[in-house]
Design a protein around this motif. Structure first.
Motif, PDB file in Angstrom:
ATOM      1  N   TYR A 182       0.841  -1.188   0.000  1.00 44.02           N
ATOM      2  CA  TYR A 182       0.000   0.000   0.000  1.00 44.02           C
ATOM      3  C   TYR A 182       0.881   1.245   0.000  1.00 44.02           C
ATOM      4  CZ  TYR A 182      -4.086  -2.848   1.322  1.00 44.02           C
ATOM      5  OH  TYR A 182      -5.115  -3.764   1.347  1.00 44.02           O
ATOM      6  N   HIS A 219       4.757  11.468  -6.745  1.00 39.97           N
ATOM      7  CA  HIS A 219       3.927  10.313  -7.102  1.00 39.97           C
ATOM      8  C   HIS A 219       4.383   9.707  -8.431  1.00 39.97           C
ATOM      9  CE1 HIS A 219       0.352   7.811  -7.529  1.00 39.97           C
ATOM     10  NE2 HIS A 219       0.232   8.286  -8.757  1.00 39.97           N
ATOM     11  N   TYR A 267      -3.452   1.733  -3.889  1.00 38.89           N
ATOM     12  CA  TYR A 267      -3.761   3.058  -3.339  1.00 38.89           C
ATOM     13  C   TYR A 267      -5.106   3.098  -2.614  1.00 38.89           C
ATOM     14  CZ  TYR A 267       0.151   4.533  -6.242  1.00 38.89           C
ATOM     15  OH  TYR A 267       1.398   4.669  -6.803  1.00 38.89           O
ATOM     16  N   ASN A 304      -5.270   5.407   0.204  1.00 43.89           N
ATOM     17  CA  ASN A 304      -4.948   6.794  -0.137  1.00 43.89           C
ATOM     18  C   ASN A 304      -6.204   7.629  -0.365  1.00 43.89           C
ATOM     19  OD1 ASN A 304      -2.725   8.670  -0.704  1.00 43.89           O
ATOM     20  ND2 ASN A 304      -3.512   8.707  -2.793  1.00 43.89           N
TER      21      ASN A 304
END
Length: 341
Positions: A227, A239, A256, A259
């Protein structure tokens, strides 16, 4: 004889200078990533998460033993402290804690100075404290939480040291930050960011590792995954860098799920990276998700997936290498997200 000796010394000095001036771009980074091995991670963790360390509760003897273990490992690797001499500890006083009767404690810091941009700092962090011993005498070993992240940092540090020995010193400086008091409310990382050893405006990124040794609940069929949380919260560039590194070298499944701002677990706010993010420092939080042994005495080193831990640790190292050596630091293009937003 003297002339021959002089020439030999001169040649030796030239050779050393040539080695020190190697271009970082010419390094085969996988040579150093491959120094990170499941066996070495396992050797570290079976000591670090053993009963001897008494669950590493903040301020207690087991935590002090864990801090000394980290200090000795950094010394054996030849990595100095940014605090000078043999002082690897940033003291965190009991007054820093807003709840509970907690004793004085310490963050453990080690530092590799950058070659061309030494004033810019990449922080690689993990917390090394855990839950200690309960009233019935059960020891909470914390092998995954966060022994896995702590031993990962030791292996990452060793990889950078080997590269430096070969003449490939990172362009930016790297601070290996093992924080205390995470289980007491992210206190060690908060204390560092309120009392930074290096100016926060010079801190380019924080890569935070908290639980990367297990397979989380409902993730048994997900393959080699990890993750990632927060990589795009402040910096689109960070990113994209992270994705590029993974695609180039490892092809792990970067998940993700956590996120998502609507995720009820709110993990983005629950580990040490958050204290850096609050200061607009781009972060990535590496995490394997919770499992049946989370915060239980059964979080022991025999349950760690060491091959997967190796792959995840390599991902953090390779990402750190890229951040440390790019010409520009990751650009912050998004506002800070604070708790409750």
């Amino acid at each position: 004889m003297k002339k021959v000796l002089f020439l030999a010394v001169a040649v030796s000095l030239v050779g050393c200078k040539a080695q020190q001036s190697k271009s970082i771009e010419s390094a085969n980074v996988m040579d150093y990533a491959n120094t990170i091995t499941a066996n070495e991670l396992k050797d570290h963790l079976y000591t670090f998460a053993s009963d001897e360390f008494q669950g590493r509760e903040t301020g207690e003897p087991g935590q002090k033993m864990a801090a000394e273990y980290l200090k000795k490992e950094y010394q054996q690797l030849g990595i100095p402290s940014p605090l000078g001499g043999d002082d690897y500890y940033q003291e965190v006083p009991s007054s820093a804690f807003r709840r509970g009767n907690i004793k004085d404690t310490e963050n453990v810091l080690a530092y590799i100075e950058g070659s061309t941009m030494p004033e810019e700092i990449l922080v690689i962090s993990s917390h090394y404290d855990h839950e200690g011993i309960d009233d019935e005498g059960n020891i909470y070993n914390g092998a995954d939480d966060d022994g896995s992240g702590t031993v990962a940092i030791l292996e990452i540090a060793e990889a950078f040291v080997q590269a430096k020995k070969d003449g490939y010193t990172p362009k930016r400086s790297i601070l290996f930050l093992n924080v205390t008091g995470e289980e007491k409310g992210l206190v060690g990382s908060r204390y560092y960011t309120e009392n930074p050893v290096f100016p926060l405006e010079n801190t380019v990124t924080n890569l935070n590792i908290d639980m990367i040794g297990r397979i989380g609940t409902d993730m048994e069929n997900s393959g080699d995954y990890v993750y990632l949380i927060g990589s795009d919260k402040l910096s689109t560039e960070l990113h994209e860098l992270s994705e590029e590194v993974n695609n180039k070298y490892l092809n792990l499944n970067l998940d993700y799920t956590f996120n998502d701002e609507n995720d009820p677990n709110r993990f983005y706010y629950r580990s040490d990276h958050y204290n850096f993010a609050k200061h607009d420092i781009p972060i990535i939080f590496y995490f394997n998700g919770v499992h049946e042994d989370y915060h239980k005495p059964t979080d022991t080193p025999d349950k760690i997936e060491y091959d997967l831990l190796e792959k995840r640790t390599k991902l953090v190292f390779l990402t750190a290498w890229e951040v440390a050596n790019r010409d520009e630091r990751p650009f912050v293009d998004k506002p800070t997200l604070t708790e409750g937003e």
